[in-house]
Motif scaffolding. Structure first.
Motif, mmCIF file in Angstrom:
data_model
loop_
_atom_site.group_PDB
_atom_site.id
_atom_site.type_symbol
_atom_site.label_atom_id
_atom_site.label_comp_id
_atom_site.label_asym_id
_atom_site.label_seq_id
_atom_site.Cartn_x
_atom_site.Cartn_y
_atom_site.Cartn_z
ATOM 1 N N UNK A 18 -31.779 21.040 42.845
ATOM 2 C CA UNK A 18 -33.161 21.218 43.274
ATOM 3 C C UNK A 18 -33.541 22.677 43.452
ATOM 4 N N UNK A 19 -32.708 23.454 44.128
ATOM 5 C CA UNK A 19 -33.060 24.846 44.409
ATOM 6 C C UNK A 19 -33.195 25.661 43.126
ATOM 7 N N UNK A 20 -32.206 25.542 42.246
ATOM 8 C CA UNK A 20 -32.268 26.291 40.990
ATOM 9 C C UNK A 20 -33.449 25.843 40.145
ATOM 10 N N UNK A 21 -33.743 24.540 40.151
ATOM 11 C CA UNK A 21 -34.885 24.041 39.375
ATOM 12 C C UNK A 21 -36.191 24.616 39.896
ATOM 13 N N UNK A 22 -36.307 24.730 41.232
ATOM 14 C CA UNK A 22 -37.505 25.338 41.800
ATOM 15 C C UNK A 22 -37.609 26.813 41.421
ATOM 16 N N UNK A 28 -35.439 28.804 31.092
ATOM 17 C CA UNK A 28 -35.516 29.422 32.418
ATOM 18 C C UNK A 28 -34.518 28.774 33.371
ATOM 19 N N UNK A 29 -34.142 27.529 33.073
ATOM 20 C CA UNK A 29 -33.136 26.872 33.901
ATOM 21 C C UNK A 29 -31.812 27.613 33.892
ATOM 22 N N UNK A 30 -31.445 28.170 32.743
ATOM 23 C CA UNK A 30 -30.199 28.938 32.659
ATOM 24 C C UNK A 30 -30.315 30.253 33.417
ATOM 25 N N UNK A 31 -31.499 30.861 33.417
ATOM 26 C CA UNK A 31 -31.712 32.104 34.147
ATOM 27 C C UNK A 31 -31.660 31.864 35.654
ATOM 28 N N UNK A 32 -32.145 30.701 36.075
ATOM 29 C CA UNK A 32 -32.198 30.392 37.506
ATOM 30 C C UNK A 32 -30.896 29.838 38.046
ATOM 31 N N UNK A 33 -29.981 29.437 37.180
ATOM 32 C CA UNK A 33 -28.761 28.754 37.621
ATOM 33 C C UNK A 33 -27.854 29.602 38.514
ATOM 34 N N UNK A 34 -27.651 30.902 38.233
ATOM 35 C CA UNK A 34 -26.824 31.701 39.157
ATOM 36 C C UNK A 34 -27.400 31.673 40.569
ATOM 37 N N UNK A 35 -26.555 31.516 41.573
ATOM 38 C CA UNK A 35 -27.032 31.295 42.939
ATOM 39 C C UNK A 35 -27.306 32.576 43.715
ATOM 40 N N UNK A 95 -34.636 39.834 41.520
ATOM 41 C CA UNK A 95 -34.756 40.831 40.451
ATOM 42 C C UNK A 95 -35.433 40.233 39.230
ATOM 43 N N UNK A 96 -35.050 39.000 38.882
ATOM 44 C CA UNK A 96 -35.687 38.318 37.746
ATOM 45 C C UNK A 96 -37.171 38.132 38.015
ATOM 46 N N UNK A 97 -37.530 37.701 39.223
ATOM 47 C CA UNK A 97 -38.937 37.485 39.557
ATOM 48 C C UNK A 97 -39.725 38.788 39.452
ATOM 49 N N UNK A 98 -39.176 39.868 39.990
ATOM 50 C CA UNK A 98 -39.856 41.161 39.894
ATOM 51 C C UNK A 98 -40.020 41.591 38.441
#
Length: 414
Positions: free
Chosen positions: A151-155, A373-380, A387-390
């Motif tokens: 859930x967290x990574x998906x968000x 984007x799921x792969x980009x968000x997967x690292x916790x 940094x990705x968001x910025x």
């Protein structure tokens, strides 16, 4: 009506019900808040670009949001809605086919026109359509990523997606958001083995924007994979039939617009000649369309423009293709997304290699790869995610400023 007697209808009804369930969940409210915040950021960046745009910019200093909504390709979608398609292809002074509306599919401009009946103008209808379909994209993206990455990574993937460098596509008169929604719904249907809805999704996809042939390739590759792994995951006969039928449907519809354009205009090459009218801006009259020729042509063009040996352009292209292939095959973060998303990414990239001439629009053409984007968000790591968001927001400003605030150079074409 007893849908149990009609498996395809039962699957479609189940899939639609599954989309409604997240709307009753608190997660949908969180996604709505994320999406609304991202749209406010994008609107602020558009207004800032308008305020800073110089007198020599394409749309003039102080251009308003309505100007940006109808800029670039959006004017062709508007023309389709208001004038339809030309019965005779326009020609340049040199006798070549000029840019015209046949390069743009009809479903989005017609839908925006229908929405205009409620909101007052085609531009407002187009924005309403892209904003709404963008939000639905966020919901479906979350639903297809949550089982794979949590859930967290998906968000976080939704955060990156809603704030991505190409997030302007959610607020202008382009068909990217509706097309991506259809892709995500298609992937979701394949993940859940619910094939009934695909018989509606694929025709809609085919007439929203080019790319349904990539989905046909996805279906074919997924069918091969399911057949090869049937000892571990049963591949029922009805699934085989659906995969074959849907692959055939997507393939036929993938070429249907060429046939329609030919029948209406009386020219067999009407669609391809129209598409090549844009390619001439970069490489001149290089003859007819040849699959997989565009990328080598573009590598040669750009490296000569930069004063470099064009051979290095071809070498760089080969390295790029191999590197992307390696990421799709070996990256553990991509592997976690599941075969449907991985095969979609591979299929779409192969499609781009086959049909596209890379130039400044290449970034926009990568928009359908948003499930990655799921792969980009997967690292916790929180610092990584921040940094990705910025980076996403900075990239979004770069895109809006260059393509809309300036728009004066040949590479300022979104």
């Amino acid at each position: 009506m007893d849908t149990s007697r009609f498996p395809a209808l039962e699957q479609a009804a189940s899939s639609l019900a599954g989309l409604r369930r997240p709307l009753r969940d608190v997660t949908a409210v969180r996604i709505a808040a994320i999406y609304l915040a991202a749209r406010l950021v994008t609107t602020s960046l558009f207004l800032l670009a308008s305020r800073l745009s110089p007198p020599g910019s394409r749309f003039g200093p102080g251009a308003d949001l309505a100007t940006y909504v109808l800029a670039w390709d959006a004017q062709y979608y508007h023309r389709v809605a208001s004038e339809g398609y030309p019965l005779e292809l326009p020609l340049t002074a040199a006798g070549e086919v000029a840019q015209n509306a046949w390069a743009f599919m009809p479903l989005f401009p017609w839908a925006a026109g229908a929405t205009a009946w409620l909101v007052g103008s085609w531009a407002a209808g187009a924005v309403a359509l892209t904003v709404i379909t963008g939000f639905l994209c966020c919901l479906v993206l979350y639903s297809i990523l949550k089982p794979a990455i949590g859930e967290t990574a998906a968000l976080w993937a939704v955060v990156f997606f809603a704030s991505a460098p190409l997030a302007a596509m959610f607020q202008v008169g382009y068909a990217e958001a509706p097309f991506l929604l259809l892709i995500l719904l298609g992937i979701r249907s394949l993940q859940r083995r619910q094939y009934g809805l695909l018989y509606a999704i694929i025709p809609a996809m085919a007439f929203t924007r080019p790319g349904v042939l990539a989905f046909a390739l996805l279906l074919g590759l997924l069918g091969i994979r399911r057949w090869l792994t049937r000892a571990h995951e049963p591949f029922a006969r009805h699934e085989v039939v659906h995969i074959l039928a849907l692959t055939a449907l997507a393939t036929v519809l993938g070429f249907s617009w060429q046939v329609i354009a030919a029948l209406v205009t009386g020219r067999d090459d009407a669609y391809l000649a129209t598409e090549l009218a844009w390619r001439r801006l970069w490489v001149g009259d290089a003859g007819g369309f040849v699959p997989f020729e565009g990328w080598p042509q573009s590598a040669d063009y750009w490296f000569r423009l930069w004063g470099l040996d064009p051979v290095w352009g071809l070498i760089s292209l080969a390295v790029l293709v191999l590197a992307i292939g390696a990421v799709l095959v070996f990256s553990p973060y991509v592997a976690r997304l599941g075969p449907e998303i991985r095969l979609w990414a591979a299929s779409y990239l192969i499609y781009l290699l086959a049909v596209f001439l890379p130039q400044s629009s290449v970034f926009r053409l990568l928009f359908p790869l948003s499930p990655l984007w799921g792969a980009v968000a997967a690292p916790r790591s929180l610092p990584w995610r921040l940094t990705v968001l910025a980076t996403c927001v900075v990239g979004q400003w770069w895109w809006i400023w260059n393509m809309y605030g300036l728009g004066t150079e040949f590479w300022h074409i979104p």
